[in-house]
Design a protein around this motif. Structure first.
Motif, PDB file in Angstrom:
ATOM      1  N   UNK A 184       0.828  -1.203   0.000  1.00 49.72           N
ATOM      2  CA  UNK A 184       0.000   0.000   0.000  1.00 49.72           C
ATOM      3  C   UNK A 184       0.864   1.257   0.000  1.00 49.72           C
ATOM      4  N   UNK A 185       1.895   1.261   0.836  1.00 48.43           N
ATOM      5  CA  UNK A 185       2.728   2.458   0.966  1.00 48.43           C
ATOM      6  C   UNK A 185       3.633   2.639  -0.255  1.00 48.43           C
ATOM      7  N   UNK A 186       3.998   1.559  -0.928  1.00 52.09           N
ATOM      8  CA  UNK A 186       4.790   1.702  -2.151  1.00 52.09           C
ATOM      9  C   UNK A 186       4.011   2.480  -3.202  1.00 52.09           C
ATOM     10  N   UNK A 187       2.714   2.228  -3.315  1.00 52.40           N
ATOM     11  CA  UNK A 187       1.891   3.010  -4.244  1.00 52.40           C
ATOM     12  C   UNK A 187       1.762   4.454  -3.765  1.00 52.40           C
ATOM     13  N   UNK A 188       1.648   4.659  -2.454  1.00 55.11           N
ATOM     14  CA  UNK A 188       1.641   6.016  -1.904  1.00 55.11           C
ATOM     15  C   UNK A 188       2.930   6.743  -2.276  1.00 55.11           C
ATOM     16  N   UNK A 189       4.068   6.064  -2.124  1.00 53.25           N
ATOM     17  CA  UNK A 189       5.361   6.685  -2.424  1.00 53.25           C
ATOM     18  C   UNK A 189       5.463   7.066  -3.895  1.00 53.25           C
ATOM     19  N   UNK A 190       4.898   6.239  -4.783  1.00 52.41           N
ATOM     20  CA  UNK A 190       4.945   6.567  -6.209  1.00 52.41           C
ATOM     21  C   UNK A 190       4.106   7.801  -6.510  1.00 52.41           C
ATOM     22  N   UNK A 191       3.061   8.049  -5.707  1.00 54.80           N
ATOM     23  CA  UNK A 191       2.273   9.271  -5.872  1.00 54.80           C
ATOM     24  C   UNK A 191       3.020  10.483  -5.337  1.00 54.80           C
ATOM     25  N   UNK A 192       3.802  10.293  -4.287  1.00 56.04           N
ATOM     26  CA  UNK A 192       4.602  11.385  -3.731  1.00 56.04           C
ATOM     27  C   UNK A 192       5.653  11.842  -4.736  1.00 56.04           C
ATOM     28  N   UNK A 193       6.287  10.879  -5.389  1.00 55.18           N
ATOM     29  CA  UNK A 193       7.365  11.205  -6.326  1.00 55.18           C
ATOM     30  C   UNK A 193       7.386  10.166  -7.436  1.00 55.18           C
ATOM     31  N   UNK A 194       6.758  10.493  -8.540  1.00 54.87           N
ATOM     32  CA  UNK A 194       6.636   9.530  -9.630  1.00 54.87           C
ATOM     33  C   UNK A 194       7.976   9.191 -10.264  1.00 54.87           C
ATOM     34  N   UNK A 195       8.985  10.032 -10.053  1.00 51.41           N
ATOM     35  CA  UNK A 195      10.292   9.785 -10.664  1.00 51.41           C
ATOM     36  C   UNK A 195      11.000   8.572 -10.066  1.00 51.41           C
ATOM     37  N   UNK A 196      10.590   8.127  -8.870  1.00 47.58           N
ATOM     38  CA  UNK A 196      11.230   6.949  -8.274  1.00 47.58           C
ATOM     39  C   UNK A 196      10.360   5.704  -8.444  1.00 47.58           C
ATOM     40  N   UNK A 197       9.323   5.804  -9.233  1.00 54.51           N
ATOM     41  CA  UNK A 197       8.382   4.690  -9.384  1.00 54.51           C
ATOM     42  C   UNK A 197       9.085   3.392  -9.784  1.00 54.51           C
TER      43      UNK A 197
END
Length: 717
Positions: free
Chosen positions: A502-515
């Motif tokens: 769940x948090x990995x998807x949250x992190x990708x929303x925070x910064x899409x460049x590290x997706x």
């Protein structure tokens, strides 16, 4: 009796720093014996050389300490120190044989301390104060050199890289404004050419301090802070909001932010004296100054600084607010692997992502709390991976990521009063000592149940924002106590999600460049029954099932040791930058230790059947190494996965005053604890943690509790 250079209180023995501010000052040591060093103080030193086990640091001629590799916040071979470099270290202690134990210091520049003092043996004084009869007393019109590096060294060639001694005859054309060009933001006062008379300068010093930085150049136009790295050596004007203030042994350093970034602004009156005492955090200001580069950091040397009021102040704040609104809210959520369950939680995840991005833009520290488990570390590391690049982009200081982002693992997956008290103490110290804003707290995999209510309420007393993201267990009551709560359970989403996923998807929303960096993390966070979508996603990213298992096991092992430390660099190496050898090596240790403990525990499991339910009972006091790896919850998880057969199976690990419950059915731990409390009323049976199935009781009633738990679980099936 002297007075403290930070707060002004009287100090016994003629010292210059009070007990409460010992760690706020950097000391230059000019003594000749290790016994003169004061434990817990921070000292400037010079790198002497490397050894396999650490770095030797010279604090003074003949006084050398060891910074052991275990004290570093990164790998020894990743340090960019060279012999002869000036560094800052903390003295942990001096042994009977004279050996000096040193600790790492995040602060590696004078300006990051609130003051600088010289410790000459057992005495201490300001750098510019006379420390020998042969030195001439400077005239009152001649300002002392503001660079603490200059004053702290007896040899400019040995200790000072870029110092420039202030020239009392230097002209300041058309202005009495403050300027300078010395290392670490330490500016020198340029005396007016016509004002060389010492008595005249003394008479006018007070008015100069008040007016020198109030004269703006009407010809200058505002530039954006984000462009200053391309303006080194130029004279510029910036408008912004003060987001931090710190006093060094030389200048006052204001952290000023606009809609494009944050930069340090050094303003100097005299060494250690607060410039512009009327300027506080949150004020809108206009600054004229010169852009300089100090040790790789962009900094503005203030020539003029004024408070903005009325329409001008409102314009600054409006620009900041509009920029925050535009930049903080992500455009949308694209769940990793296209997970539909995550998509159903999009609104809450976008709120959480906006809160994190807004904190970065507001120069508000972020504190991430997560359990010291594989799933918890994956979740925390995902956020860290996303947020740190944003902090680097926002702040000119090279070490800003250590000041504005902290990850603090929790030994127990409950945000209790112990954890909250620790956090509250730290944030209040940072606020009062360093003028830092109160942080945003992100609780992942913790803080979502009523067992955490007291801790979260303590934070709320101070108006601290808290965001909670938990994929496993949550209570609706928590929603009223935190700003944002994301939970499939509360939102009625039926999902097989881990918190890490769940948090990995949250992190990708925070910064899409590290997706792309995050694609394998969801698979790492599951111990069993990893959804195929995440297995496939990890494989596409180059992580097959064996590699994912190695990462999971390596993180689980390292999560246990030094569980309260974030181990940022080690975790980064394992999850993102390891070529394979590190994780494979640590994973092998994990398996060896786990197999040994499982073997011992299995031989001592007592089985019994009650009302059609098969129980496996383990005395965790007698047949586990409770204070070595693996921790009891992880051991019981593994035992339960190996031995559970059928739909009516329960594993109970019972110790002195706590037990852990694992079942094959969806059994409520709270209901079991409540029923057991009725069956053993003298035992004070209570739920201690839903996530880990933990129940506590009075140790004197252990036998009665064991019988009551078995009966309660059997009734629950």
């Amino acid at each position: 009796m002297g007075s403290c250079i930070i707060c002004g209180v009287d100090v016994d023995g003629g010292g210059r720093i009070c007990e409460s501010h010992q760690e706020d000052v950097a000391f230059d040591f000019r003594g000749n014996s290790p016994d003169q060093l004061v434990p817990s103080r921070f000292y400037r030193g010079v790198v002497d050389g490397y050894a396999e086990f650490g770095v030797f640091i010279d604090l003074a001629p003949g006084v050398t300490g060891l910074l052991h590799r275990s004290e570093l916040d990164r790998r020894l071979d990743s340090l960019d120190w060279e012999p002869g470099d000036d560094v800052f270290v903390q003295v942990k202690g001096v042994r009977d044989n004279g050996n000096i134990d040193l600790a790492w210091s995040i602060r590696q520049a004078d300006r990051e301390f609130r003051g600088v003092l010289v410790q000459d043996g057992d005495t201490e004084h300001l750098p510019e104060e006379v420390d020998g009869e042969d030195e001439a007393e400077p005239s009152e019109s001649e300002p002392a050199d503001a660079d603490a590096d200059d004053a702290a060294s007896e040899s400019a060639d040995a200790r000072d890289e870029t110092s420039e001694t202030a020239d009392p005859a230097a002209a300041a054309p058309e202005s009495d404004a403050v300027s300078g060009d010395t290392d670490d933001g330490v500016s020198a006062v340029e005396a007016d050419e016509s004002d060389s008379d010492a008595e005249t300068a003394d008479d006018e010093s007070d008015s100069d301090a008040e007016t020198a930085d109030d004269e703006l150049d009407d010809e200058r136009e505002r530039v954006e802070i984000g462009t200053l790295s391309d303006a080194i050596g130029e004279s510029i004007r910036i408008d912004g909001e003060v987001v931090g203030v710190r006093q060094t042994g030389g200048p006052t350093v204001f952290e000023v932010g606009d809609e494009t970034g944050v930069v340090d602004v050094a303003a100097f009156v005299e060494p250690g004296v607060r410039a512009h005492p009327n300027v506080e955090v949150g004020d809108a200001v206009r600054i004229d100054g010169d852009v300089e580069s100090h040790r790789g950091d962009v900094q503005v040397e203030s020539e003029a600084l004024v408070l903005l009021e009325g329409d001008e102040a409102e314009a600054v704040r409006r620009r900041l607010a509009e920029a925050l609104t535009d930049e903080a809210r992500p455009d949308g959520l694209q769940p990793l692997a296209g997970d539909e369950a995550v998509a159903e939680l999009a609104d809450g995840l976008l709120d959480a992502a906006e809160a994190l991005r807004r904190a970065v833009l507001e120069s508000r520290p972020i504190v991430v709390r997560h359990p010291a488990t594989a799933d918890g570390y994956v979740a925390g590391a995902a956020v860290e991976r996303a947020v740190l690049p944003l902090i680097r982009e926002e702040h000119a200081k090279s070490d800003a990521e250590y000041h504005y982002f902290t990850r603090r693992p929790l030994e127990d997956p409950v945000y209790d009063m112990d954890a909250a008290t620790n956090d509250a103490t730290r944030m209040l110290q940072d606020r009062d000592r360093h003028d830092e804003k109160l942080p945003l707290f992100l609780l992942v995999g913790t803080g979502s149940t009523v067992e955490s209510a007291d801790g979260i309420e303590l934070l709320s007393v101070y108006g601290v924002d808290a965001v909670v993201v938990d994929a496993e267990v949550a209570d609706a009551e928590t929603r009223a106590t935190v700003d944002t709560l994301v939970s499939p359970e509360i939102d009625g989403v039926d999902a097989d999600l881990s918190t890490g996923a769940l948090v990995a998807s949250l992190a990708s929303a925070v910064n899409d460049e590290v997706r792309a960096d995050l694609r394998h993390l969801p698979a790492v966070s599951y111990w069993e029954e990893t959804p195929d979508r995440y297995v496939d996603l990890a494989r596409d990213a180059g992580y097959d099932s064996e590699r994912v298992a190695e990462l999971r096991e390596a993180i689980a092992l390292e999560a246990y040791y030094q569980s309260y430390q974030d181990k940022r660099e080690l975790v980064t190496d394992l999850l993102f930058e390891d070529g394979g050898n590190l994780a494979a090596h640590v994973s092998e240790q994990f398996r060896e230790k786990l197999e040994t403990e499982v073997g011992t525990a299995s031989e001592n499991v007592v089985t019994e059947a009650v009302d059609g339910v098969e129980f496996a009972l383990l005395d965790t006091d007698g047949y586990t190494h409770r204070y070595d790896f693996p921790p009891t919850p992880l051991l019981l998880d593994d035992l339960h996965r190996r031995n559970a057969n059928g739909e009516a199976y329960a594993t109970v690990g019972i110790g002195t005053d706590e037990l852990y419950l694992r079942t094959t059915a969806d059994v409520s731990v709270r209901d079991v604890a409540a029923h057991a409390s009725e069956l053993a009323p003298a035992a004070d049976v209570t739920t201690a943690g839903l996530r880990e199935g933990k129940i506590e009781f009075l140790s004197g009633e252990r036998d009665a509790v064991e019988d009551a738990i078995v009966a309660a679980v059997a009734d629950a099936f």
